[in-house]
Every structure is written in C-alpha cells, then in structure tokens.
Design a protein around this motif. Structure first.
Motif, short mmCIF file in Angstrom:
data_model
loop_
_atom_site.label_atom_id
_atom_site.label_comp_id
_atom_site.label_asym_id
_atom_site.label_seq_id
_atom_site.Cartn_x
_atom_site.Cartn_y
_atom_site.Cartn_z
N THR A 69 -12.44 12.81 -3.81
CA THR A 69 -12.65 11.88 -2.49
C THR A 69 -12.08 10.51 -2.44
O THR A 69 -12.54 9.82 -1.63
CB THR A 69 -14.35 11.77 -2.79
N SER A 73 -12.52 8.00 0.87
CA SER A 73 -13.26 6.80 0.61
C SER A 73 -12.62 5.59 0.94
O SER A 73 -12.83 4.74 1.48
CB SER A 73 -13.99 7.05 -0.83
N GLN A 76 -11.39 5.17 4.57
CA GLN A 76 -12.81 4.90 5.34
C GLN A 76 -12.96 3.26 5.17
O GLN A 76 -13.38 2.44 6.21
CB GLN A 76 -14.09 5.69 4.89
N ARG A 77 -13.23 2.70 3.81
CA ARG A 77 -13.34 1.43 3.76
C ARG A 77 -12.37 0.56 4.26
O ARG A 77 -12.36 -0.59 4.75
CB ARG A 77 -13.35 1.11 2.14
#
Length: 118
Positions: A69, A73, A76-77
């Motif tokens: 992931t 992740s 996305q951040r």
C-alpha cells in the motif's frame, strides 16, 4: 503551449538511513509523476486525484502488488497536499515505518523548496 503546460523533469538524491534514495519528478499539466528508489525499476504505479464529491483524494494501484500500500498511500497524501493529480512509483522497501517517514519528509521538504517542479 504555455510554460505551465510543458513537461519538466527534476531529479534529486539523498542518503537516508545509510541508503541512497533517488527521486525523479516529472511535472505534467495538472499533476506530476514521482518515482523514488535505489535502482531504476518500475515495479508499481499508483495514482491519486481529488474527486468532486469526496473530501479525500481517490487513489488506486495501477501496476504492482496490491498488498503493497506504500505507493497508493503516498500518492494520496501528496494529492491532498498539492491538490494535483499524482502518480507515484517506488522501488524501495518501505516496510520500516521510520524509513518511510524520512523519505516522505524529504519529498515534502523538496516540495517547499522547489514547488515549481511539482
């Protein structure tokens, strides 16, 4: 085509916890592609972008192991931080949380120092 539509490439490296990490940023119209790693391998690719109806950016893994992931992740951040469409690929073992945090902090520092490359 104006200056903001042009694709630009930016590279930087840093030794983090005794491992040299290379960063490759390709600025695109409305977003950017970030590759990071210690060897030139494209083993995964995640994308994240803000949606019209979601408070959190939408993210998906386009290529690679779905149990990893890390790229999703991080994408996305970074999409949340920049408000842009973000593609992320990495060839690093980000299983050590402190290493992953240091890598992300390095990216954020570069974002602050050189936002024109993202």
């Amino acid at each position: 085509m104006d200056e903001n539509d042009a694709i630009s490439v930016y590279n930087f490296s840093e030794k983090i916890l005794e491992q040299t990490v290379h960063f490759h940023v390709m600025r695109l119209s409305g977003g950017f592609f970030l590759w990071l790693g210690s060897s030139p391998v494209l083993s995964n690719l995640a994308v994240s972008m803000s949606g019209k109806f979601d408070s959190s950016p939408l993210s998906t893994l386009v290529l690679g192991d779905p149990s990893d992931t890390g790229p999703t992740s991080l994408a996305q951040r970074l999409a949340r931080k920049t408000g842009k469409q973000v593609f992320v690929s990495h060839s690093l073992p980000l299983t050590d949380p402190s290493f992953a945090l240091l890598v992300e902090e390095r990216i954020k520092r570069e974002l602050q120092l050189h936002p024109q490359h993202f």
